[in-house]
Design a protein around this motif. Structure first.
Motif, PDB file in Angstrom:
ATOM      1  N   TYR A 146     -16.238 -12.437  -5.630  1.00 19.39           N
ATOM      2  CA  TYR A 146     -16.318 -10.985  -5.497  1.00 19.39           C
ATOM      3  C   TYR A 146     -14.928 -10.449  -5.211  1.00 19.39           C
ATOM      4  O   TYR A 146     -14.101 -11.138  -4.605  1.00 19.39           O
ATOM      5  CB  TYR A 146     -17.229 -10.589  -4.330  1.00 19.39           C
ATOM      6  CG  TYR A 146     -18.699 -10.814  -4.563  1.00 19.39           C
ATOM      7  CD1 TYR A 146     -19.512  -9.784  -4.994  1.00 19.39           C
ATOM      8  CD2 TYR A 146     -19.267 -12.053  -4.344  1.00 19.39           C
ATOM      9  CE1 TYR A 146     -20.869  -9.967  -5.211  1.00 19.39           C
ATOM     10  CE2 TYR A 146     -20.614 -12.267  -4.544  1.00 19.39           C
ATOM     11  CZ  TYR A 146     -21.418 -11.229  -4.978  1.00 19.39           C
ATOM     12  OH  TYR A 146     -22.744 -11.439  -5.173  1.00 19.39           O
ATOM     13  N   SER A 147     -14.679  -9.219  -5.588  1.00 22.08           N
ATOM     14  CA  SER A 147     -13.454  -8.545  -5.192  1.00 22.08           C
ATOM     15  C   SER A 147     -13.747  -7.066  -5.041  1.00 22.08           C
ATOM     16  O   SER A 147     -14.746  -6.555  -5.575  1.00 22.08           O
ATOM     17  CB  SER A 147     -12.329  -8.779  -6.212  1.00 22.08           C
ATOM     18  OG  SER A 147     -12.644  -8.159  -7.440  1.00 22.08           O
ATOM     19  N   LYS A 148     -12.911  -6.396  -4.293  1.00 24.28           N
ATOM     20  CA  LYS A 148     -13.049  -4.960  -4.084  1.00 24.28           C
ATOM     21  C   LYS A 148     -11.666  -4.340  -4.121  1.00 24.28           C
ATOM     22  O   LYS A 148     -10.771  -4.749  -3.378  1.00 24.28           O
ATOM     23  CB  LYS A 148     -13.712  -4.678  -2.734  1.00 24.28           C
ATOM     24  CG  LYS A 148     -13.922  -3.208  -2.471  1.00 24.28           C
ATOM     25  CD  LYS A 148     -14.636  -2.999  -1.149  1.00 24.28           C
ATOM     26  CE  LYS A 148     -14.906  -1.521  -0.932  1.00 24.28           C
ATOM     27  NZ  LYS A 148     -15.606  -1.295   0.347  1.00 24.28           N
ATOM     28  N   THR A 149     -11.493  -3.391  -4.990  1.00 19.65           N
ATOM     29  CA  THR A 149     -10.221  -2.691  -5.073  1.00 19.65           C
ATOM     30  C   THR A 149     -10.145  -1.681  -3.949  1.00 19.65           C
ATOM     31  O   THR A 149     -11.071  -0.897  -3.742  1.00 19.65           O
ATOM     32  CB  THR A 149     -10.085  -1.975  -6.437  1.00 19.65           C
ATOM     33  OG1 THR A 149     -10.194  -2.974  -7.472  1.00 19.65           O
ATOM     34  CG2 THR A 149      -8.774  -1.248  -6.549  1.00 19.65           C
ATOM     35  N   LEU A 150      -9.062  -1.728  -3.198  1.00 14.94           N
ATOM     36  CA  LEU A 150      -8.855  -0.813  -2.082  1.00 14.94           C
ATOM     37  C   LEU A 150      -7.892   0.283  -2.493  1.00 14.94           C
ATOM     38  O   LEU A 150      -6.972   0.052  -3.279  1.00 14.94           O
ATOM     39  CB  LEU A 150      -8.305  -1.570  -0.878  1.00 14.94           C
ATOM     40  CG  LEU A 150      -9.166  -2.750  -0.397  1.00 14.94           C
ATOM     41  CD1 LEU A 150      -8.469  -3.491   0.715  1.00 14.94           C
ATOM     42  CD2 LEU A 150     -10.538  -2.262   0.037  1.00 14.94           C
ATOM     43  N   ALA A 151      -8.073   1.454  -1.956  1.00 17.66           N
ATOM     44  CA  ALA A 151      -7.167   2.571  -2.259  1.00 17.66           C
ATOM     45  C   ALA A 151      -5.791   2.253  -1.717  1.00 17.66           C
ATOM     46  O   ALA A 151      -5.648   1.723  -0.612  1.00 17.66           O
ATOM     47  CB  ALA A 151      -7.704   3.863  -1.642  1.00 17.66           C
ATOM     48  N   ALA A 152      -4.798   2.595  -2.487  1.00 19.96           N
ATOM     49  CA  ALA A 152      -3.408   2.317  -2.065  1.00 19.96           C
ATOM     50  C   ALA A 152      -2.905   3.365  -1.110  1.00 19.96           C
ATOM     51  O   ALA A 152      -3.284   4.469  -1.089  1.00 19.96           O
ATOM     52  CB  ALA A 152      -2.507   2.256  -3.290  1.00 19.96           C
TER      53      ALA A 152
END
Length: 152
Positions: A146-152
């Motif tokens: 699994y992965s989750k893109t985080l806001a920069a």
């Protein structure tokens, strides 16, 4: 036939590594950005955050690279490496550069006390999958990634 050798990369290799890393990113359909590639590789090298192995042909031309990140496995209570990037230049493919890089990564990890190497690859990257299984790697059919893109 090209004679492929591998070695640990140094800061003197930054321009060659940046070009290879940029081509690697483009392989995964990201836009060309040589400046970003160079800065990313330079930052990893200066921070001693990754291990970069360079493959070269008999003329010293870059054939490919791999990049590994040292980390740990809590369950094994031991160090491991995440082999995150592996790329062979199109003109150097079919000469054993990928295999040489994988074997060099394994040897480096063993020399440094790692008990395992981990990697992920695209489901569509069948040539890489053949290389990995041919070298004794086992595909994980138990765990999902699994992965989750985080806001920069």
């Amino acid at each position: 036939m090209k004679n492929i050798t591998t070695r640990l990369a140094t800061l003197d290799d930054i321009d060659q590594l940046a070009a290879l890393f940029d081509a690697y990113r483009q392989f995964y359909e990201l836009p060309q950005d040589l400046a970003l590639a160079r800065q990313y590789i330079l930052d990893r090298m200066l921070g001693n955050e990754s291990v970069l192995i360079l493959a070269e042909d008999e003329t010293g031309a870059p054939a490919g690279f791999c990049q590994m990140y040292p980390t740990f496995c809590s369950l094994a209570a031991a160090p491991i490496y995440a082999l995150y990037d592996l790329f062979v230049a199109p003109e150097a493919r079919k000469f054993g550069a990928g295999r040489a890089l994988m074997l060099a990564a394994e040897a480096h990890a063993l020399r440094n006390g790692a008990v395992r190497l981990d990697l992920t690859t695209a489901k569509t990257n069948l040539p890489a999958q053949c290389l990995y299984t041919g070298l004794g790697w086992k595909r994980d059919d138990i765990f999902y990634a699994y992965s989750k893109t985080l806001a920069a």
